[in-house]
Motif scaffolding. Sequence first.
Motif, short mmCIF file in Angstrom:
data_model
loop_
_atom_site.label_atom_id
_atom_site.label_comp_id
_atom_site.label_asym_id
_atom_site.label_seq_id
_atom_site.Cartn_x
_atom_site.Cartn_y
_atom_site.Cartn_z
N GLY A 54 0.80 -1.22 0.00
CA GLY A 54 0.00 0.00 0.00
C GLY A 54 0.83 1.26 0.00
O GLY A 54 2.03 1.26 0.29
N GLU A 55 0.16 2.37 -0.32
CA GLU A 55 0.80 3.68 -0.30
C GLU A 55 0.92 4.13 1.15
O GLU A 55 0.00 3.95 1.95
N VAL A 56 2.07 4.70 1.49
CA VAL A 56 2.31 5.19 2.85
C VAL A 56 2.25 6.71 2.83
O VAL A 56 2.89 7.37 2.01
N ASP A 57 1.43 7.27 3.73
CA ASP A 57 1.27 8.71 3.85
C ASP A 57 1.48 9.06 5.32
O ASP A 57 0.59 8.87 6.14
N GLY A 58 2.67 9.50 5.66
CA GLY A 58 3.02 9.73 7.06
C GLY A 58 3.02 8.39 7.78
O GLY A 58 3.70 7.46 7.36
N ALA A 59 2.22 8.28 8.84
CA ALA A 59 2.13 7.02 9.60
C ALA A 59 0.89 6.22 9.21
O ALA A 59 0.44 5.37 9.95
N THR A 60 0.34 6.51 8.02
CA THR A 60 -0.85 5.81 7.53
C THR A 60 -0.50 4.98 6.30
O THR A 60 0.21 5.45 5.41
N VAL A 61 -1.02 3.75 6.27
CA VAL A 61 -0.90 2.94 5.06
C VAL A 61 -2.30 2.81 4.46
O VAL A 61 -3.29 2.65 5.18
N ILE A 62 -2.37 2.92 3.14
CA ILE A 62 -3.63 2.85 2.42
C ILE A 62 -3.65 1.54 1.65
O ILE A 62 -2.76 1.27 0.82
N CYS A 63 -4.65 0.70 1.92
CA CYS A 63 -4.75 -0.59 1.25
C CYS A 63 -4.84 -0.38 -0.26
O CYS A 63 -5.67 0.41 -0.73
N PRO A 64 -4.02 -1.11 -1.03
CA PRO A 64 -4.02 -0.92 -2.48
C PRO A 64 -5.28 -1.45 -3.17
O PRO A 64 -5.53 -1.11 -4.32
N TRP A 65 -6.08 -2.24 -2.49
CA TRP A 65 -7.27 -2.82 -3.13
C TRP A 65 -8.49 -1.91 -3.03
O TRP A 65 -9.17 -1.69 -4.03
N HIS A 66 -8.81 -1.42 -1.84
CA HIS A 66 -10.06 -0.66 -1.67
C HIS A 66 -9.90 0.61 -0.84
O HIS A 66 -10.90 1.20 -0.45
N GLY A 67 -8.67 0.98 -0.53
CA GLY A 67 -8.43 2.27 0.11
C GLY A 67 -8.63 2.35 1.61
O GLY A 67 -8.62 3.45 2.17
#
Length: 101
Positions: A54-67
């Motif tokens: 997933g994409e990392v934004d600061g200390a957050t990871v965003i699931c590549p499948w459904h966000g």
Amino acid sequence: MANFIKAASVTDIAEGAGKTIEVAGKQIALFNVGGKFYAIDNACKHRGGPLGEGEVDGATVICPWHGWEYDVATGANLDDPSVKLGCYPVKVEGNDILIEA
């Protein structure tokens, strides 16, 4: 006593990125946030998406499948904090990233 296992090298994971690794038979997502490393379960609670990709934004990871978004430090879902992923203690010794298994 805790059993820490070498999971990766510091140079394997760029700052602001993640990687899927296997430790003691478990798929774990390992992240580098500002030079500090965090390890959580790799499978998103929604549909099992690979969080290590997933994409990392600061200390957050965003699931590549459904966000779906998770805090990599706590494993908590940002929209519903009662939904949590397993977190694993991490320590760095020299160039080695060790995860408690």
